[in-house]
Structure formats: structure tokens, C-alpha cells
Design a protein around this motif. Structure first.
Motif, PDB file in Angstrom:
ATOM      1  N   ASP A 151       9.360   9.948   6.796  1.00  0.00           N
ATOM      2  CA  ASP A 151       9.761  10.147   8.306  1.00  0.00           C
ATOM      3  C   ASP A 151      10.431  11.419   8.287  1.00  0.00           C
ATOM      4  O   ASP A 151      10.811  11.700   9.722  1.00  0.00           O
ATOM      5  N   SER A 152      10.989  12.089   7.763  1.00  0.00           N
ATOM      6  CA  SER A 152      12.151  13.140   8.006  1.00  0.00           C
ATOM      7  C   SER A 152      11.424  14.629   7.494  1.00  0.00           C
ATOM      8  O   SER A 152      12.218  15.585   8.136  1.00  0.00           O
ATOM      9  N   GLU A 313       1.401  12.592  10.663  1.00  0.00           N
ATOM     10  CA  GLU A 313       2.562  12.627  11.473  1.00  0.00           C
ATOM     11  C   GLU A 313       3.553  13.979  11.478  1.00  0.00           C
ATOM     12  O   GLU A 313       4.154  14.484  12.148  1.00  0.00           O
ATOM     13  N   ARG A 314       3.313  14.687  10.127  1.00  0.00           N
ATOM     14  CA  ARG A 314       4.104  15.751  10.052  1.00  0.00           C
ATOM     15  C   ARG A 314       3.027  16.926   9.257  1.00  0.00           C
ATOM     16  O   ARG A 314       3.641  17.980   9.055  1.00  0.00           O
ATOM     17  N   ARG A 354      12.630  17.465  21.141  1.00  0.00           N
ATOM     18  CA  ARG A 354      13.208  17.269  19.604  1.00  0.00           C
ATOM     19  C   ARG A 354      14.739  16.643  19.734  1.00  0.00           C
ATOM     20  O   ARG A 354      14.968  15.592  19.061  1.00  0.00           O
ATOM     21  N   PRO A 359       9.267  11.913  17.901  1.00  0.00           N
ATOM     22  CA  PRO A 359       8.597  12.619  16.646  1.00  0.00           C
ATOM     23  C   PRO A 359       7.723  14.049  17.155  1.00  0.00           C
ATOM     24  O   PRO A 359       7.228  13.933  18.255  1.00  0.00           O
ATOM     25  N   LYS A 361       4.926  14.654  16.106  1.00  0.00           N
ATOM     26  CA  LYS A 361       3.612  14.132  16.305  1.00  0.00           C
ATOM     27  C   LYS A 361       3.124  14.516  17.844  1.00  0.00           C
ATOM     28  O   LYS A 361       1.905  14.342  17.820  1.00  0.00           O
TER      29      LYS A 361
END
Length: 430
Positions: A151-152, A313-314, A354, A359, A361
Motif C-alpha cells: 500500500d505504501s 496500483e504502483r 496527493r 492513491p 493509481k
């Protein structure tokens, strides 16, 4: 609008022209220059390869990114006002694709023509621009073995035992992308297009009766259409002492990479194949260029299926790692546009979203919504190149020679629309 002072940590896989220009774009458009680390699998950036035509839109973007000044100051490339099209068997010019604009000075505002340049010299120019940005680091000899995200952050692990962590990862590592195959879309593998590019560089011959060079039928770049492929003959430097020779031709598939490597390294076989395929040329220069070409190499052209997954997602795929397609005249410009448009979407997220905890995404999705339709159209266009290169009968060749001028006339407005476009300032809808 709040602008965060904390720079992003961005990882890029691929130290080729896609990865380098994306790094320049991210640096230019981000509200705070990000910390960018580029990882290249080779021991040093690859400055070998054929010659590409940088169209007006490509030059416009390189100018925005500071790389065109480096290319011009080094004296790289040959200005190209048009790619001329010839019938191999008559040597008659049947059409051209022009970059000169109505006044012969280029397209767009400010106007740009085109530049035929070796891949190596284009890369050197971009590397020179990279060297002026301390926020960008290039690390070579780094082979990726795994990619993981949470998630990070996203983490890359390398074969040498090292690792790297960043906020996001951008895969710019080409058709056989490790980013795609190990993480984003492992099932989407490269597909052989059925055509190869056999290329080399031929020093110009001198006439036996004088000290002058053998004349060329083309001004800068000529596409010579035959029954069994297309032969590109082009100057690639201001001195005009060398001519790039590139043959797009239909070649049966070879089972594995080792087989392709062996075929690519067999210069004598490649030369004989090129001579046989282009026999019967009306202009003796064609055979001379093939006979004299140095460092001949056979390069299979792979593509990806249309569509596919571009992001997690990243992690985001850019350029050939996302949408490799057969060459269709402006592929390099499309890669530069990818980097600029993605960077603008990411910058908008940095400025507006941000700090709210939205996110990243969202920026990825905005880029895909902006870019998918353009890539799909380009992909469909590229399929016509494969058909044009395929072996045909004499009747098929005659038909082709009548269709090509009409096609170039019919599509001129469409091409010029993209040549004048400036994606550094267009509406991104986000």
C-alpha cells in the motif's frame, strides 16, 4: 492547491531512450523534482542499433526536454524534409511523406522538420541532457529478479543481492519487459510479427572517373519498395559519407532466442538474403549499398497483442513494454509522448490529490484514459506495414505501387495533425 515539498522516489526499469526521456519528463513537470533512479540490465547504455526518423512531434518534445540542443550541438543526425518512396524496379519516385510544411521550414509552431539519426547518437544526446539533472541517477548492470508492492511502496530485488524501494515503479524496459512479465501482466508475452529488419551502415563509394561520391536517387531518406520487402536507404549524419541500409522483410520464425542470435550474427547469410530479395533493382546503387554494408545484423520484430494491462496500483508500463507494435514511421515519437503525458498526469496528481491521500493509481488511470485510443489507432496502422512488407507477386507489386501514393495523399492530413501536436500543453482531461 497544496504542493507538497517532499519529492517522490521514482524507480525506472530500462535505461534506453524510453526510460531516459521519461525521467527527463518527470523532472520537467513535477512540482518538486522527484528522486529518480534508472536501472539498466546492460553493463552500460546500449549506443548501438540502426537509424530512426525523429518526426516533428518527436523533435518538439526533445526540445522541451533539453535533449535536442545536446543532439544539435554534437552535430548528430541528418535533417530530413521528406521520406521519398521509390519503385525498386524502375527507380521512379512514386510518392513522398513530407515534413516540410507549406513553406518548407517544418510543421507546427515553432516549426520542426525531421531528423534521421542513429539510435546510438540519439541516446547519447539524451544522456547528455540527463547528466545536467542531479536528481536522476542511472545504475547499470542491474538484473531484476522480483518486483513487489504494497500500500505504501514498491520494491525491486536484483540478482546481485541488492534492492531498491520507491513510491512508484515505471517499466520502460521494452518488448521483453521484466516489469510486465514478472509483475504487471505475466501472460502477455511478445509475439513475432513475421518480419525482420536487416540493417547496417555502408560507406559511400567514389566514382572511378572522379573523386566524387556515387550519386543517390534520394535526397536524405528513400524507401525502396520491392516484391519481397522494403529497403530503407538514408543518410544519418551531416557529412553524408555513410548511408544507413535497413531491409524490412518477411522471415520465417525461429524457435528460440539462441536461434535468433545465431541468425542475427551471420552477416554473410543476411547480406546474401538482402541481395537476393532486392535483385533486379534498376539503380545499381542498391546492390552496392548492400554489398558494402558493415556490421550487418538481422533483428526480429516482435509485438504485443492489442490492449493488455498497463498498470497495477504502483507500477506503470511505458512505451514498448506496454504497447510494442511494428514500425509505422513515428514509433519513437509515440514513446516520447507516452513519457510526457504520463508525467503531466502524475504532476497533476502531485499538485491536487496527493496531500488528500488519494492513491497514485488515479494518475495512472487518467493517463490510460488519455492514451489508449491513440495507441489503438497506431497499432491498427502498424498492421498495414506488415502487409506491405510481405512477399507478393509482380501483379501485387504493381497494385501496391498504385495504392501507396493514394494512401499517403489520403492520410497526409491525419499524419500532419500529429506532427504539429504539442503534448506538453494539450488538455489532458485530468
Amino acid at each position: 492547491m497544496a504542493i507538497t515539498a517532499k519529492p517522490m522516489d521514482i524507480l525506472i526499469l530500462g535505461g534506453g531512450i524510453a526510460g531516459l526521456t521519461t525521467a527527463l519528463s518527470l523532472t520537467k513537470f513535477a512540482p518538486t523534482p522527484p528522486n529518480i533512479t534508472i536501472f539498466e540490465i546492460r553493463p552500460e547504455p546500449a549506443t548501438i542499433g540502426g537509424a530512426v526518423n525523429l518526426t516533428p512531434n518527436a523533435l518538439r518534445l526533445l526540445s522541451h526536454l533539453g535533449a535536442l540542443d545536446e543532439i544539435r550541438s554534437a552535430g548528430y543526425g541528418a535533417e530530413c524534409l521528406a521520406v521519398e518512396v521509390f519503385d525498386l524496379y524502375t527507380n521512379l519516385k512514386i510518392a513522398e511523406s513530407s515534413f516540410g510544411g507549406p513553406e518548407g521550414k517544418g510543421l507546427g509552431d515553432p516549426p520542426f522538420t525531421a531528423l534521421r539519426i542513429t539510435r546510438g547518437e540519439a541516446l547519447k544526446g539524451v544522456l547528455a541532457a540527463i547528466s545536467k539533472h542531479p536528481n536522476i541517477k542511472l545504475l547499470c548492470g542491474k538484473k531484476t529478479v522480483s518486483i513487489n508492492e504494497d500500500d505504501s511502496s514498491v520494491t525491486i530485488k536484483f540478482e546481485d543481492g541488492g534492492s531498491a524501494q520507491g513510491d512508484i515503479l515505471i517499466g520502460c524496459d521494452g518488448i521483453h519487459s521484466v516489469t510486465r512479465l514478472k509483475h504487471v501482466d505475466p501472460e502477455r508475452k511478445a509475439i513475432y510479427s513475421g518480419i525482420c529488419n536487416a540493417f547496417g551502415f555502408s560507406p559511400r563509394r567514389k566514382l572511378s572517373t572522379s573523386n566524387e561520391y556515387e550519386p543517390t536517387h534520394f535526397s536524405v531518406s528513400g524507401m525502396n519498395f520491392g516484391r519481397r520487402g522494403i529497403l530503407l536507404t538514408s543518410f544519418h549524419a551531416p557529412a553524408r559519407t555513410s548511408i544507413y541500409v535497413g531491409a524490412l522483410m518477411q522471415v520465417p520464425e525461429i524457435a528460440d532466442r539462441n536461434g535468433w542470435r545465431a541468425a542475427g550474427a551471420d552477416a554473410a547469410k543476411t547480406r546474401n538474403e538482402m541481395l537476393e530479395r532486392h535483385s533486379g533493382a534498376a539503380n545499381p546503387l542498391i546492390a552496392h549499398l548492400i554489398e558494402d554494408a558493415e556490421d550487418l545484423f538481422l533483428w526480429p520484430i516482435f509485438t504485443l497483442s492489442k490492449g493488455g494491462k498497463w498498470a497495477t496500483e504502483r507500477v506503470m508500463l511505458i512505451g514498448d513494454s506496454a504497447h510494442a507494435m511494428p514500425p509505422q514511421g513515428e514509433s519513437t515519437g509515440i514513446v516520447f509522448e507516452d513519457g510526457v503525458l504520463f508525467s503531466r498526469c502524475l504532476a497533476r496528481w502531485m499538485v491536487t490529490r496527493r496531500e488528500e491521500g488519494v492513491p497514485v493509481k488515479e494518475a495512472f488511470d487518467a493517463y490510460e484514459n488519455l492514451r489508449r485510443a491513440r495507441i489503438d489507432v497506431a497499432f491498427d496502422e502498424s498492421l498495414s506495414v506488415v502487409k506491405t512488407v510481405q512477399d507478393t507477386t509482380w501483379l501485387g507489386h504493381k497494385i501496391k505501387m498504385n495504392v501507396v501514393p493514394w494512401y499517403l495523399w489520403w492520410t497526409r492530413g491525419y499524419r500532419e495533425k500529429h506532427f504539429v501536436e504539442d503534448v506538453t500543453s494539450c488538455d489532458i482531461g485530468y
